[in-house]
Scaffold this active site. Structure first.
Site: not given
Lengths: 343, 343
Positions: A132, A256
């Site tokens: 990710c 993120h």
């Protein structure tokens, strides 16, 4: 082996943080599946998981699970993927694997559809989707590299708890509930002992940051940092790219962030860099990219674009991406879309 | 002008996040003050603030406030410091200023007592204490610089809400209370609208990170980033040092973190760097430096010490420091200790 226009799809790990989002996205994008089957571990057997306006009943993998299945999307731990992926390929399915198990194998394409869609063509049954954090960093880096020639990157990440799965979010939630009445006291110290015992993370994550994700490797870099380095090199086709990463867990739920400093072979005009980013598919230039804004959306947000005044070949920026969607499930669904025959 | 061994001290901004810690630390360290007087703005007049086992009654500044005062410690906004500091100096006091108002003036020493104590000597009445982020970054950098010769630094910060004062912590607290029941929902998006309207910060800070602190300047760097660059240069006596900073607010209470990547004139042996850090006063080498651990303590914690394998002159590490104590109040008290005549 031609891929059908209406594949039967098995989602393995369908009850996890990414698995649930995967089912949502397949429904949202009206992916032309003739059937979607949800698999998970034994403790979830029989559970219902939402799929569009419908629900799927969770099944457990058995010997015949992949019979007649065209596409298997794996969102499982590495060890499970290592066992299941070859079985799926043997049964005639194409595998899109979200785990790290196969990402660095030379014969396995590692794909971000906006960056290196062409690499899907050479697949031999297994296609990997990147970590990710890698997705959010490479999305803006790749178009800049094509113009200016990337030579090195220094990245510090701000990673959400859902990157560690549903258990990560639950641990944050439980600790925040316990500590929220102590917020004023935390400054005086003792916060570590006030927090409930950590399970998934090495120390309390509520009102805290933890500057290590994964285990430490030779040289002191963590497994998460190593992934970012190796995967970025493979996806952009830059085997010698110097990437120095510091991966940090922060008490957010989803989204993120990464502070990125890069150097190029050529001098960078900041306005041109901004134009390139604004024109890149999947990238959105934003004044103040932040996780609460990015969560639930499909874009990689990029902002704070500027240059170290003492190095005209440098650029720095901040980027935030929904780690469950573009960082994982959406990227996997986009890979699946690449496999569909032209309409 | 000799400084007395039992100074009368005025703490201005005594009800703020740093002011309260300042009073604690003066008491904890048994600073030999003959008297400590607490000043704050009119809305706090008459309030009691703890000072050791005792309480001080908050007073408001007036024309005669600094009569007979030897030391004035200012923890106020820049605009207030600009007005008050010259008045205090005119009244014969030495000023230790926590604000940014005077830090970059050539005639004003900018001091971290473990790094450049000698610079106090030349003061002309005002001594500045650096920004909280600067202290935590320069504490480990200065001893490494003395050995290897620092040439540039790339820093990404993880700054706690108390760095924005008590209001910052209150805003985090209020938003967390509101959002803690929505943690599961935050992944689906809409977190920005679920959170209470931000006041101090530009967007919600609960379960979020905000990659800008202060206002933007020419070139796209923020005022906070500019402070880190300019103050690091001044304290270490490196006027041309290339510092590229990205300052980010994270939802912690106290304890500023920083991911630091540095390059030196000489090749760095990582074990030697680790020994230098372990032997540096005020620095503590730790496996997993984190804010909950650092809050309430006096050390600058440094960990994740390692090297970019493609550059032998590089080093990277992560550092966390209590921004209210060593980042502010403790550093100011240590400056005051430098002023005391030898026993």
């Amino acid at each position: 082996m031609t891929f059908p226009s209406d594949p039967r799809i098995a989602v393995v790990g369908a009850t996890g943080a990414v698995g649930r989002v995967m089912l949502n996205i397949l429904a949202e994008r009206r992916f032309p599946a003739s059937e979607v089957i949800a698999f998970a571990s034994a403790r979830s057997e029989g559970q219902k998981v939402p799929f569009g306006d419908d629900f799927l009943t969770v099944r457990v993998l058995d010997q015949t699970a992949f019979e007649g299945v065209d596409l298997v999307v794996l969102d499982t731990p590495d060890e499970v993927a290592e066992l299941v992926a070859p079985q799926a390929v043997a049964a005639g399915a194409v595998v899109i694997d979200k785990s790290a198990a196969f990402r660095m194998r030379p014969e396995v394409p590692l794909v971000i559809p906006e960056v290196n869609p062409e690499s899907v063509r050479g697949h031999r049954g297994i296609i990997s989707s990147p970590n990710c954090t890698t997705v959010g960093v490479v999305m803006p880096l790749a178009p800049l590299h094509r113009r200016f020639g990337l030579t090195r990157a220094i990245v510090s990440s701000y990673q959400a708890t859902s990157g560690a799965g549903r258990g990560g979010v639950e641990e944050l939630h439980e600790q925040v509930l316990k500590l929220v009445s102590e917020v004023e006291a935390l400054s005086a110290g003792g916060g570590e002992s006030l927090a409930p015992k950590p399970a998934l993370f090495a120390a309390p994550i509520a009102f805290n940051i933890l500057p290590q994700i994964g285990s430490l490797r030779d040289g002191g870099f963590s497994s998460e940092e190593e992934k970012l380095t190796l995967e970025s090199r493979k996806i952009m086709g830059l085997p010698d790219l110097a990437v120095t990463a510091t991966c940090v867990r922060v008490p957010t739920v989803t989204g993120h962030g990464a502070s990125v400093y890069v150097e190029f072979a050529e001098a960078v005009d900041v306005d041109e860099a901004l134009e390139i980013l604004a024109g890149s598919p999947g990238v959105e230039v934003d004044e103040l990219p932040n996780p609460l804004q990015a969560a639930g959306t499909d874009s990689c947000y990029v902002g704070r674009i500027r240059q170290n005044p003492s190095d005209p070949n440098s650029l720095c920026f901040f980027t935030v991406t929904d780690n469950l969607r573009k960082g994982a499930a959406l990227n996997a669904v986009q890979i699946a879309e690449l496999l569909l025959p032209p309409a």
